[in-house]
Scaffold this active site. Structure first.
Site, short mmCIF file in Angstrom:
data_model
loop_
_atom_site.label_atom_id
_atom_site.label_comp_id
_atom_site.label_asym_id
_atom_site.label_seq_id
_atom_site.Cartn_x
_atom_site.Cartn_y
_atom_site.Cartn_z
N GLU A 152 46.85 37.75 29.90
CA GLU A 152 46.50 37.02 31.00
C GLU A 152 45.05 36.72 30.86
O GLU A 152 44.55 37.48 31.47
CB GLU A 152 47.13 37.33 32.43
CG GLU A 152 46.91 36.61 33.33
CD GLU A 152 46.56 37.17 34.73
OE1 GLU A 152 46.59 36.07 35.61
OE2 GLU A 152 45.71 38.03 34.79
N HIS A 173 53.27 33.71 39.19
CA HIS A 173 53.53 34.16 40.37
C HIS A 173 52.15 34.14 40.98
O HIS A 173 52.09 34.41 42.36
CB HIS A 173 53.75 35.81 40.36
CG HIS A 173 52.69 36.46 39.60
ND1 HIS A 173 52.66 36.27 38.25
CD2 HIS A 173 51.83 37.51 40.01
CE1 HIS A 173 51.41 36.92 38.00
NE2 HIS A 173 51.26 37.76 38.93
N ASP A 174 51.21 33.39 40.45
CA ASP A 174 49.73 33.18 40.90
C ASP A 174 49.56 31.75 41.39
O ASP A 174 48.34 31.50 42.09
CB ASP A 174 48.78 33.67 40.17
CG ASP A 174 48.88 35.24 40.04
OD1 ASP A 174 48.95 36.04 40.97
OD2 ASP A 174 48.60 35.65 38.82
N ASP A 211 47.68 42.07 31.94
CA ASP A 211 46.73 41.64 33.11
C ASP A 211 45.18 41.50 33.06
O ASP A 211 44.57 42.46 32.21
CB ASP A 211 47.01 42.49 34.57
CG ASP A 211 46.62 41.96 35.67
OD1 ASP A 211 47.27 40.96 36.19
OD2 ASP A 211 45.80 42.66 36.39
N ASP A 270 54.50 44.70 32.42
CA ASP A 270 53.24 44.33 32.78
C ASP A 270 52.26 45.45 32.76
O ASP A 270 52.59 46.31 33.11
CB ASP A 270 53.18 43.38 34.19
CG ASP A 270 52.27 42.55 34.47
OD1 ASP A 270 51.00 42.60 34.08
OD2 ASP A 270 52.64 41.52 35.06
C1 GLC Z 1 46.27 38.91 37.80
C2 GLC Z 1 48.00 38.99 38.51
C3 GLC Z 1 47.70 38.90 39.85
C4 GLC Z 1 46.86 39.92 40.42
C5 GLC Z 1 45.49 39.98 39.83
C6 GLC Z 1 44.99 41.33 39.93
O1 GLC Z 1 45.74 37.88 37.94
O2 GLC Z 1 48.85 38.09 37.70
O3 GLC Z 1 48.88 38.78 40.75
O4 GLC Z 1 46.69 39.77 41.77
O5 GLC Z 1 45.63 39.95 38.27
O6 GLC Z 1 45.51 42.41 39.38
#
Ligand code: GLC
Length: 542
Positions: free
Chosen positions: A276, A337-338, A213, A111
């Protein structure tokens, strides 16, 4: 067959690459397996479970952040990009894990969190030490508005203003997430250089790629204009969404940064980038970059966001397929995970249909740990809340702890995730839903996942074949996958009533390969395919 197959118009010149053929499995490392008995998952735990992942048949593992971090956002606040947090292990342990992954012919994705650092990162500590700091411009600083308040109306994803006041230097800094996560200034060439070096550090160590991310957040408006109100917002929604993100996300210049990252990946053989990006599919396509020189895969989150019904899903698949440029490889994600887990969003019966959908659509599937055994969102009591999102914006169901609970390995204590009480509670039903039990049960969800993966790996039509939608009745989604003369039909019943699908028009002999019930296979079918409630089938046509 009257339908048009997507790929036939644009045959791909080269054969398919691992990240096109393969299946990605996301590990949230705090929750996968605790190897050292502190209640928190770690790298030695992951290593211990590689046998399982290999048995399951996935090709690549993406591990959420494992770098040194104060853990304000559980690793998404990085204080050193080129080391491993002691909670998870050491660099030596990482190298050992990577070697083990590669020995098994699998791939490892890390990541990469480029939008923001931790406020404890030495760069930020330096930047906030003085306005004269050499690192000052590595972050985004602004004077107060004339009334002394924040410079504009920008909001943080996790609640409140996106501007934090720095007493010492009397300016605000911008943070898209927590105030402990100051945003880097990617317009500064030194930041670009330093952050691209991070990619090289891990690529040289041998990692196969990165999940990036919040890729769409990397640049912000240079005039710092106010974000406009969101006409679709209503109370109960995240306060962050009360405003559109016109000036804080998805600026056209972001593509230049993505291209820089891609350039670094291309210095090495066969590596890949997944972005993402939470954007409408129309906007998502830009992240493939000009002529495909951007992210290899911009995550396609439609299956996470849409209502779970045949009509919406069928339309979404069609729209996505139609929008993909010729050079773009599709991908599908069922959970992460979100976001709420599939078993909770769609229910246990439909989770099986979802598995078949994910593993038979055209494009790289990404699985989220535990979905394969039917893990659901675990209710978290107020005094057990860990996620800063829930702490800052309580009660709206935005907290992410419910989807991050310990992986259920067996019926033993703590589901054999750990030997001590884990950092988040184990689901109540872990004695009925766990790896050990489901491995032995030939009709379990886990067995279904494994069979589907096996079939996908064996059938080129499924892994890399063309795709064409088929007309289907109420509650049904039907499509064909095809490679050469091999054709596989997929019919999924999204409803709780029996349905029929007419095979006559396909003018072929039909043999059922797999049902989501795992109780009928290798069966010759009559002209009419009968589907039970919540049943999906794969059918071989010849
Ligand atoms: C992304 C991650 C999340 C995190 C956010 C800030 O959306 O998936 O878990 O809190 O970025 O880094």
């Amino acid at each position: 067959m009257k339908s048009q197959f997507t790929n036939e118009i644009f045959p791909r010149p080269e054969d398919f690459r691992w990240w096109e053929r393969g299946i990605i499995y996301q590990i949230y490392p705090r929750s996968f397996k605790d190897g050292n008995g502190d209640g928190i998952g770690d790298l030695s735990g992951v290593r211990e479970k590689l046998d399982y992942l290999q048995w399951l048949g996935v090709d690549a593992v993406w591990i959420s952040p494992i770098f040194p971090s104060p853990m304000a956002d559980f690793g998404y606040d990085v204080s050193n990009y080129t080391d491993i947090d002691p909670i998870f292990g050491t660099l030596a342990e990482f190298d050992a894990l990577l070697a083990e992954v590669h020995r098994r012919g699998m791939k490892l994705l890390l990541d990469y969190v480029p939008n923001h650092t931790s406020d404890q990162h030495p760069w930020f500590i330096d930047a906030r030490s003085s306005r004269m700091s050499a690192k000052r411009d590595w972050y985004i600083w602004r004077d107060p508005a004339p009334d002394g308040g924040p410079p504009n109306n920008w909001r943080a994803n996790f609640g409140g203003a996106a501007w934090a006041w720095d007493e010492n230097t009397e300016q605000y800094y911008y943070h898209a997430f927590l105030k402990e996560q100051p945003d880097l200034n990617w317009r500064n060439p030194q930041v670009q250089h330093a952050m691209l070096e991070v990619l090289r550090f891990w690529l040289q160590r041998g990692v196969d790629g990165f999940r990036v991310d919040v890729m769409h957040h990397l640049l912000k408006d240079t005039d710092f204009r106010d974000n406009p109100p969101n006409p679709d917002w209503h109370p109960g929604m995240s306060p962050y969404r009360e405003l559109l993100t016109t000036y804080t996300a998805d600026l056209p210049e972001v593509q230049e940064i993505v291209a820089l990252m891609r350039g670094v990946l291309d210095e090495y053989d066969d590596r890949m980038l997944v972005g993402e990006i939470y954007l409408p599919v129309e906007r998502l396509m830009a992240y493939y970059g000009a002529s495909g020189r951007g992210a290899h895969l911009p995550f396609n989150f439609q299956l996470i966001r849409l209502a779970w019904n045949a009509k919406e899903i069928a339309e979404a698949v069609e729209r996505y397929e139609a929008l993909l440029p010729s050079y773009a490889w599709p991908n599908w994600v069922l959970g992460n995970h979100d976001k709420p887990r599939i078993a909770t969003r769609a229910g246990a019966a439909q989770a099986r249909v979802a598995a078949m959908l994910l593993l038979t659509l055209r494009g790289t599937p990404t699985m989220y740990y535990g979905d394969e055994i039917g893990m659901h969102d675990v209710p978290i009591a107020p005094d057990q809340v860990q996620d800063p999102f829930e702490k800052n914006v309580p009660g709206l169901g935005l907290g992410r702890d419910p989807v991050r609970t310990p992986m259920q390995w067996s019926s033993g204590q703590w589901a054999e995730f750990s030997t001590v009480r884990p950092w988040l509670p184990v689901a109540d039903d872990y004695r009925n839903a766990n790896v050990e039990l489901e491995r032995k049960d030939a009709s379990s969800l886990l067995s279904l996942y494994r069979r589907l993966i096996e079939l996908r790996r064996a059938e080129r039509a499924l892994s890399v074949g063309d795709y064409a939608a088929l007309p289907a009745g109420e509650d049904l989604v039907a499509y064909m996958r095809k490679a050469g003369s091999r054709r596989i039909l997929i019919v999924l019943n999204f409803g709780a009533r029996p349905r029929r699908f007419n095979l006559n028009e396909l003018e072929a002999q039909a043999v059922l390969l797999l049902s989501t019930y795992l109780d009928r296979e290798r069966k010759k079918l009559a002209a009419e395919l009968q589907l039970r409630p919540d049943e999906g089938v794969n059918v071989e046509l010849s």
